[in-house]
Design an enzyme around this catalytic site. Sequence first.
Site, PDB file in Angstrom:
ATOM      1  N   ASP B 102      21.177 -49.614  46.651  1.00 59.99           N
ATOM      2  CA  ASP B 102      21.593 -50.881  47.260  1.00 59.99           C
ATOM      3  C   ASP B 102      22.776 -50.764  48.209  1.00 59.99           C
ATOM      4  O   ASP B 102      23.395 -51.766  48.561  1.00 59.99           O
ATOM      5  CB  ASP B 102      21.889 -51.920  46.172  1.00 59.99           C
ATOM      6  CG  ASP B 102      22.952 -51.464  45.191  1.00 59.99           C
ATOM      7  OD1 ASP B 102      23.417 -50.323  45.299  1.00 59.99           O
ATOM      8  OD2 ASP B 102      23.318 -52.264  44.320  1.00 59.99           O
ATOM      9  N   GLU B 103      23.133 -49.554  48.626  1.00 58.22           N
ATOM     10  CA  GLU B 103      24.291 -49.382  49.501  1.00 58.22           C
ATOM     11  C   GLU B 103      24.001 -48.356  50.589  1.00 58.22           C
ATOM     12  O   GLU B 103      23.381 -47.336  50.313  1.00 58.22           O
ATOM     13  CB  GLU B 103      25.461 -48.777  48.714  1.00 58.22           C
ATOM     14  CG  GLU B 103      26.303 -49.708  47.930  1.00 58.22           C
ATOM     15  CD  GLU B 103      27.385 -48.912  47.219  1.00 58.22           C
ATOM     16  OE1 GLU B 103      28.541 -48.971  47.664  1.00 58.22           O
ATOM     17  OE2 GLU B 103      27.060 -48.222  46.241  1.00 58.22           O
TER      18      GLU B 103
END
Lengths: 142, 415
Positions: B102-103
Amino acid sequence: MISFIFSPVQIAPVVEVPLFCDLIKAGFPSPADDYSDSSLDFNEYLIKNRASTFIVRVQGDSMIGAGIDTGDLLVVDRSIRPETGRIVIAVVDGEFTVKRLHRELGRWCLLPENPDYPVIEIGDETDFQVWGVVTHAIHSFL
Amino acid sequence: MKYALVDCNTFYASCEKVFRPDLKNKPVIVLSNNDGCVVAMSREAKALGIPRGIPLFKVESHIKKYDIAVFSSNYTLYHDLSSRVMNILRNFASELEIYSIDEAFLILGGESQDDIARLIRGTVMTWTGIPVSVGIGPTKTLAKAANKVAKKRPEGYFDFSSSDSRLFLKELEVGDIWGIGRQYQAFLNRNGIFTALQLTQQSDSWVKKNLTMVGLRTKWELEGKPSIDMEQAPPPKKGILSSKSFSYPVTDLLDLMEAAADYGTTATEKLRKQKSVCRYVNISVSTNYFRQGDRQYSNAATIELAVPSAYPPDIISAARRGLEQIYRKGFKYKKITVYLTGIEDENRGQLDLFLKEDPRKYRVMESVDRINRKYGRNTVNCMNIRETSHWQMKREQLSPRYTTNWNELPLISAG
């Protein structure tokens, strides 16, 4: 598990249909294979933007007039602007629905394409959002 | 040049909400494998004060009281939405480093920073339904710190250069600095260093001596000098582990064998993906040490392969041989781990051996991998998994695989 970080989801397996550029004449042995052009890929036709495209299934007949029947698949592209006249997946009070988006006298409403169903008026109090714009319906005859 | 760190907000919970508009503004929690603990929470669930990692049974009363939606982790769905987000981010970056599911770090082009942060957020939200926050800074470390600020702002982005940098660094606690972490935090605090600003005031030699070169690079980054490179491909792993806890106590050797075969298969998939082979297969089992009153046992065995391999039957049969050595009747097993070590590049001569041994193995695996990629995991596998296996994961609250499975597409009412 289909999981490649660098490639988007395979929305459908690639189906290759060869496209022949030359006409094949009856009775004349044509070496047509030599003239085969690139293959037709339905993904290319149905999906312009993979990252924003989702497939959903329809339940109900309120859009039958637009050629959308129960069980049909819809290709939904979230990157397309919802404008009046477009068929959209909308969220009304937390529920998904598919309808034609319409704007009249400064108000949005959702039009069914089946006289048995009512028009959904979007009031100031309605919790309403367009989830995505429908680009294609896929109907199977089998 | 500017760096941005784009982070999906409460990613797993946000993924669950994309296809559940009825859950908008409602608390959502996502459970770990086997539905054991809470691993992720929506903003609303966090606001209820539920701590991350708490076992499910301890929040049952909260779930009822606040009508919290509970999901088993649906990694198929999260992975698909993650790859969509990453592909969108690629459009905005001259370089992209996927840091986690998610990054991502981005090197931005020359556009106005506020505009691009707004554009990134708007595009990802519109196209995928996933909210993201954007932190921008002259280095990766400062972009990461800026992202923490962005998360607290309604506009969802923050540019380090728009702030008084001294004040910014003064408010950043050392333990919150990317790369410093909790283990160095205690040490730095003992030395009177509590903020990023104080860390930058130490001499380079002191930092290098006490925090190694990694710490020194972090200090330079805080000073605005880019010192940590973008990593665009993760380095090959030195050891590959596949392990799971069972939802119910497992006593039968056959069940353990199946689990070993499944995890062995998963591990060899990872091995082939990074084009490696392994020499050792380590297998371990253990009972549940938290169940007082149960007899406890744990053991491990390492089997050396005749030839380094990434061929599942080789790995599975080694794992089974190991399991036969360590299995003892009469225990309730909780966990089994398959760990592959002695990893080598498949091209470093070993492939020749592998091929010489039996070239068909290699071709079979190429085909198997292709089939499984196309039609889903375990379409073709090397074992016979019984429907009633006890060892399979407990996932009672699993949401549909909305984006990757024809039978689980979202249903839209035309009523």
